[in-house]
Scaffold this motif. Structure first.
Motif, PDB file in Angstrom:
ATOM      1  N   ASN A   5       0.855  -1.189   0.000  1.00  0.00           N
ATOM      2  CA  ASN A   5       0.000   0.000   0.000  1.00  0.00           C
ATOM      3  C   ASN A   5       0.897   1.248   0.000  1.00  0.00           C
ATOM      4  OD1 ASN A   5      -1.644   2.156   0.643  1.00  0.00           O
ATOM      5  ND2 ASN A   5      -2.863   1.016   2.139  1.00  0.00           N
ATOM      6  N   ASN A  58       6.006  -8.212   9.254  1.00  0.00           N
ATOM      7  CA  ASN A  58       4.733  -7.768   9.832  1.00  0.00           C
ATOM      8  C   ASN A  58       3.540  -7.931   8.891  1.00  0.00           C
ATOM      9  OD1 ASN A  58       3.070  -6.077  11.750  1.00  0.00           O
ATOM     10  ND2 ASN A  58       3.103  -4.669  10.000  1.00  0.00           N
ATOM     11  N   ALA A  59       3.769  -7.900   7.572  1.00  0.00           N
ATOM     12  CA  ALA A  59       2.642  -7.920   6.622  1.00  0.00           C
ATOM     13  C   ALA A  59       1.740  -9.120   6.912  1.00  0.00           C
ATOM     14  CB  ALA A  59       3.156  -7.980   5.184  1.00  0.00           C
ATOM     15  N   GLY A  60       0.443  -8.880   6.916  1.00  0.00           N
ATOM     16  CA  GLY A  60      -0.487  -9.975   7.187  1.00  0.00           C
ATOM     17  C   GLY A  60      -1.851  -9.693   6.609  1.00  0.00           C
ATOM     18  N   VAL A  61      -2.587 -10.746   6.292  1.00  0.00           N
ATOM     19  CA  VAL A  61      -3.961 -10.611   5.803  1.00  0.00           C
ATOM     20  C   VAL A  61      -4.843 -11.623   6.531  1.00  0.00           C
ATOM     21  CG1 VAL A  61      -3.385  -9.773   3.472  1.00  0.00           C
ATOM     22  CG2 VAL A  61      -3.529 -12.237   3.884  1.00  0.00           C
ATOM     23  N   SER A 104       3.080 -12.816  14.821  1.00  0.00           N
ATOM     24  CA  SER A 104       2.085 -13.879  14.813  1.00  0.00           C
ATOM     25  C   SER A 104       0.784 -13.283  15.357  1.00  0.00           C
ATOM     26  CB  SER A 104       2.584 -15.075  15.638  1.00  0.00           C
ATOM     27  OG  SER A 104       1.607 -16.082  15.662  1.00  0.00           O
ATOM     28  N   TYR A 118      -6.185 -18.543   8.945  1.00  0.00           N
ATOM     29  CA  TYR A 118      -5.420 -17.469   9.613  1.00  0.00           C
ATOM     30  C   TYR A 118      -4.718 -18.052  10.832  1.00  0.00           C
ATOM     31  CZ  TYR A 118      -4.448 -12.978  11.886  1.00  0.00           C
ATOM     32  OH  TYR A 118      -3.818 -11.906  12.490  1.00  0.00           O
ATOM     33  N   LYS A 122      -0.632 -18.470  11.563  1.00  0.00           N
ATOM     34  CA  LYS A 122       0.014 -17.847  12.720  1.00  0.00           C
ATOM     35  C   LYS A 122       0.656 -18.905  13.638  1.00  0.00           C
ATOM     36  CE  LYS A 122      -0.849 -13.549  11.607  1.00  0.00           C
ATOM     37  NZ  LYS A 122       0.248 -12.650  11.217  1.00  0.00           N
ATOM     38  N   ALA A 151      -3.508  -9.894  20.809  1.00  0.00           N
ATOM     39  CA  ALA A 151      -4.951 -10.180  20.707  1.00  0.00           C
ATOM     40  C   ALA A 151      -5.524  -9.162  19.703  1.00  0.00           C
ATOM     41  CB  ALA A 151      -5.580 -10.054  22.084  1.00  0.00           C
ATOM     42  N   PHE A 152      -6.828  -8.897  19.740  1.00  0.00           N
ATOM     43  CA  PHE A 152      -7.419  -7.936  18.786  1.00  0.00           C
ATOM     44  C   PHE A 152      -6.752  -6.563  18.931  1.00  0.00           C
ATOM     45  CE2 PHE A 152     -11.243 -10.736  19.504  1.00  0.00           C
ATOM     46  CZ  PHE A 152     -11.287 -11.270  18.226  1.00  0.00           C
ATOM     47  N   VAL A 153      -6.362  -5.980  17.792  1.00  0.00           N
ATOM     48  CA  VAL A 153      -5.746  -4.645  17.793  1.00  0.00           C
ATOM     49  C   VAL A 153      -6.554  -3.741  16.864  1.00  0.00           C
ATOM     50  CG1 VAL A 153      -3.584  -3.351  17.550  1.00  0.00           C
ATOM     51  CG2 VAL A 153      -3.502  -5.823  17.917  1.00  0.00           C
ATOM     52  N   PRO A 156      -6.893  -1.518  10.544  1.00  0.00           N
ATOM     53  CA  PRO A 156      -7.808  -1.832   9.423  1.00  0.00           C
ATOM     54  C   PRO A 156      -8.044  -3.336   9.227  1.00  0.00           C
ATOM     55  CG  PRO A 156      -6.252  -0.129   8.778  1.00  0.00           C
ATOM     56  CD  PRO A 156      -5.810  -0.608  10.134  1.00  0.00           C
ATOM     57  N   LEU A 157      -7.121  -4.172   9.727  1.00  0.00           N
ATOM     58  CA  LEU A 157      -7.294  -5.629   9.553  1.00  0.00           C
ATOM     59  C   LEU A 157      -8.635  -6.111  10.118  1.00  0.00           C
ATOM     60  CD1 LEU A 157      -5.063  -8.133   8.815  1.00  0.00           C
ATOM     61  CD2 LEU A 157      -5.698  -8.704  11.139  1.00  0.00           C
ATOM     62  N   LEU A 158      -9.085  -5.472  11.189  1.00  0.00           N
ATOM     63  CA  LEU A 158     -10.336  -5.918  11.831  1.00  0.00           C
ATOM     64  C   LEU A 158     -11.553  -5.715  10.917  1.00  0.00           C
ATOM     65  CD1 LEU A 158      -9.969  -4.888  15.597  1.00  0.00           C
ATOM     66  CD2 LEU A 158      -9.431  -7.054  14.490  1.00  0.00           C
TER      67      LEU A 158
HETATM   68  N1  LIG Z   1      -5.235  -6.232  14.056  1.00  0.00           N
HETATM   69  C1  LIG Z   1      -5.284  -7.324  14.810  1.00  0.00           C
HETATM   70  O1  LIG Z   1      -6.260  -7.569  15.536  1.00  0.00           O
HETATM   71  C2  LIG Z   1      -4.119  -8.278  14.822  1.00  0.00           C
HETATM   72  C3  LIG Z   1      -4.023  -9.202  15.875  1.00  0.00           C
HETATM   73  C4  LIG Z   1      -2.958 -10.079  15.905  1.00  0.00           C
HETATM   74  C5  LIG Z   1      -1.998 -10.056  14.915  1.00  0.00           C
HETATM   75  N2  LIG Z   1      -2.121  -9.147  13.899  1.00  0.00           N
HETATM   76  C6  LIG Z   1      -1.073  -9.167  12.868  1.00  0.00           C
HETATM   77  O2  LIG Z   1      -0.395  -7.924  12.868  1.00  0.00           O
HETATM   78  C7  LIG Z   1       0.198  -7.723  11.583  1.00  0.00           C
HETATM   79  C8  LIG Z   1      -0.107  -6.319  11.128  1.00  0.00           C
HETATM   80  O3  LIG Z   1      -1.487  -6.230  10.840  1.00  0.00           O
HETATM   81  P1  LIG Z   1      -2.384  -4.962  11.225  1.00  0.00           P
HETATM   82  O4  LIG Z   1      -3.287  -5.372  12.302  1.00  0.00           O
HETATM   83  O5  LIG Z   1      -1.535  -3.766  11.407  1.00  0.00           O
HETATM   84  O6  LIG Z   1      -3.292  -4.868   9.937  1.00  0.00           O
HETATM   85  P2  LIG Z   1      -3.202  -3.877   8.699  1.00  0.00           P
HETATM   86  O7  LIG Z   1      -4.146  -4.413   7.701  1.00  0.00           O
HETATM   87  O8  LIG Z   1      -3.367  -2.470   9.157  1.00  0.00           O
HETATM   88  O9  LIG Z   1      -1.693  -4.046   8.230  1.00  0.00           O
HETATM   89  C9  LIG Z   1      -1.261  -5.115   7.445  1.00  0.00           C
HETATM   90  C10 LIG Z   1      -0.365  -4.522   6.378  1.00  0.00           C
HETATM   91  O10 LIG Z   1       0.145  -5.581   5.588  1.00  0.00           O
HETATM   92  C11 LIG Z   1       0.181  -5.113   4.256  1.00  0.00           C
HETATM   93  N3  LIG Z   1       0.183  -6.235   3.337  1.00  0.00           N
HETATM   94  C12 LIG Z   1      -0.764  -7.200   3.180  1.00  0.00           C
HETATM   95  N4  LIG Z   1      -0.409  -8.045   2.200  1.00  0.00           N
HETATM   96  C13 LIG Z   1       0.783  -7.619   1.738  1.00  0.00           C
HETATM   97  C14 LIG Z   1       1.658  -8.069   0.713  1.00  0.00           C
HETATM   98  N5  LIG Z   1       1.383  -9.145  -0.035  1.00  0.00           N
HETATM   99  N6  LIG Z   1       2.816  -7.382   0.505  1.00  0.00           N
HETATM  100  C15 LIG Z   1       3.116  -6.284   1.221  1.00  0.00           C
HETATM  101  N7  LIG Z   1       2.320  -5.809   2.201  1.00  0.00           N
HETATM  102  C16 LIG Z   1       1.168  -6.463   2.443  1.00  0.00           C
HETATM  103  C17 LIG Z   1      -1.084  -4.268   4.112  1.00  0.00           C
HETATM  104  O11 LIG Z   1      -0.996  -3.386   3.005  1.00  0.00           O
HETATM  105  C18 LIG Z   1      -1.110  -3.549   5.454  1.00  0.00           C
HETATM  106  O12 LIG Z   1      -0.441  -2.315   5.418  1.00  0.00           O
HETATM  107  C19 LIG Z   1      -0.360  -8.813  10.681  1.00  0.00           C
HETATM  108  O13 LIG Z   1       0.594  -9.846  10.540  1.00  0.00           O
HETATM  109  C20 LIG Z   1      -1.572  -9.318  11.449  1.00  0.00           C
HETATM  110  O14 LIG Z   1      -1.903 -10.650  11.123  1.00  0.00           O
HETATM  111  C21 LIG Z   1      -3.140  -8.254  13.833  1.00  0.00           C
END
Ligand SMILES: NC(=O)c1ccc[n+]([C@@H]2O[C@H](COP(=O)([O-])OP(=O)(O)OC[C@H]3O[C@@H](n4cnc5c(N)ncnc54)[C@H](O)[C@@H]3O)[C@@H](O)[C@H]2O)c1
Length: 231
Positions: A5, A58-61, A104, A118, A122, A151-153, A156-158
Motif C-alpha cells: 500500500n 509484519n505484513a499480514g492478511v 504472529s 489465519y 500464525k 490479541a485484537f488490535v 484496518p485488519l479488523l
Molecule cells: N489487528 C489485529 O487484531 C491483529 C491481531 C494479531 C496479529 N495481527 C497481525 O499484525 C500484523 C499487522 O497487521 P495490522 O493489524 O496492522 O493490519 P493492517 O491491515 O493495518 O496491516 C497489514 C499490512 O500488511 C500489508 N500487506 C498485506 N499483504 C501484503 C503483501 N502481499 N505485501 C506487502 N504488504 C502487504 C497491508 O498493506 C497492510 O499495510 C499482521 O501480521 C496481522 O496478522 C493483527
C-alpha cells in the motif's frame, strides 16, 4: 518500511520524516509474496543504510476465502523474509548480527473457530520462529529471532471480519467475532509497538513468544526451558 500500500507507506514516511529527517527513513512499495520484489527491497535497504540490523516481518492478511493467499502472505513470506534477513545479518556469512521479529497472533496459540487458516498461518509463524531461533543459537549466528502475538488490535485488519470477500463461508459468524472483540476488548497499536521495542532491546530474548492482551498486557508464553535461549 515495506508495504504494498504505497499511499499508507508514503504517509507514514512523511510523518516519520518530520521527526527523524528524510535521510533516516525509507519506504519501498513491495508485494512480499513476490520473491524478486522482496529481495530487491532488502537490497535497496542495505544500499541506502549500509547494513541491516532489525527486521520485522509484519505484513499480514485475514482471508479465509482466498485461504492460499493467507498462507502465502502470513507464513511463506515471513519464512522467506527471515531467510533473506539471515543471509544479511548472520555472523557466519560475514554479517554483523541483528534481531528479527515475526508477527504472529494470539490465534497462533489458540484455536480460532471462524478463521482456521489465519490461525494455522500464525501457528506456523510461531513454530518456524522458535525452530529457526534454536538453530541461530546453536549455530552462533548472532541473530535473535522472536515472535509477537497480539490479541485484537485496532487496525484496518479488523474490518476484514465484516467482508464476505475475506471471510467466505465464515462470514455468517461475523457477529460472533464482534462479540469476542467486545468481551476481550481491542488493543491500541501503541502497546504492540512498545512490546516490539522491548523485545528488540532485550539481549537475552531468542525464540521468545510475546503475548499482548487487554487483561494481562505484555507477557510471555511459557514453553519451559527452551522458551528463551541465549545467542
Ligand atoms: N489487528 C489485529 O487484531 C491483529 C491481531 C494479531 C496479529 N495481527 C497481525 O499484525 C500484523 C499487522 O497487521 P495490522 O493489524 O496492522 O493490519 P493492517 O491491515 O493495518 O496491516 C497489514 C499490512 O500488511 C500489508 N500487506 C498485506 N499483504 C501484503 C503483501 N502481499 N505485501 C506487502 N504488504 C502487504 C497491508 O498493506 C497492510 O499495510 C499482521 O501480521 C496481522 O496478522 C493483527
Amino acid at each position: 518500511m515495506v508495504d504494498q500500500n504505497h499511499i499508507a507507506g508514503e504517509e507514514c514516511k512523511a510523518s516519520l520524516d518530520e521527526q527523524f529527517g528524510s535521510h533516516r527513513t525509507m519506504f519501498i512499495q513491495c508485494d512480499v509474496t513476490d520473491q524478486e520484489q522482496l529481495r530487491d527491497a532488502f537490497q535497496r535497504t542495505v544500499e541506502h543504510f549500509g547494513r541491516l540490523d532489525i527486521l520485522v516481518n509484519n505484513a499480514g492478511v485475514n482471508n479465509e476465502k482466498d485461504w492460499e493467499k493467507t498462507i502465502e502472505v502470513n507464513l511463506i513470506s515471513v519464512i522467506r523474509g527471515t531467510y533473506i534477513g539471515l543471509e544479511l545479518m548472520n555472523k557466519k556469512n560475514g554479517g554483523q548480527g541483528g534481531v528479527i521479529i515475526n508477527i504472529s497472533s494470539l490465534a497462533g496459540l489458540t484455536p480460532a473457530a471462524y478463521q482456521p487458516v489465519y490461525s494455522a498461518s500464525k501457528h506456523g509463524v510461531i513454530g518456524f520462529t522458535r525452530s529457526i531461533a534454536a538453530l541461530a543459537s546453536i549455530g552462533n549466528y548472532g541473530v535473535r529471532i522472536n515472535t509477537v502475538c497480539p490479541a485484537f488490535v485496532d487496525t484496518p485488519l479488523l474490518e476484514s471480519i465484516e467482508k464476505e470477500e475475506n471471510m467466505g463461508e465464515f462470514f455468517q459468524y461475523k457477529d460472533n467475532i464482534k462479540d469476542m472483540m467486545k468481551s476481550f476488548g481491542v488493543l491500541d497499536p501503541s502497546l504492540i509497538a512498545k512490546g516490539m521495542v522491548s523485545l528488540i532491546e532485550d539481549d537475552g530474548a531468542n525464540g521468545a513468544v510475546m503475548k499482548i492482551t487487554t487483561s494481562r498486557g505484555i507477557h510471555f508464553e511459557e514453553f519451559g526451558a527452551h522458551q528463551k535461549t541465549k545467542v
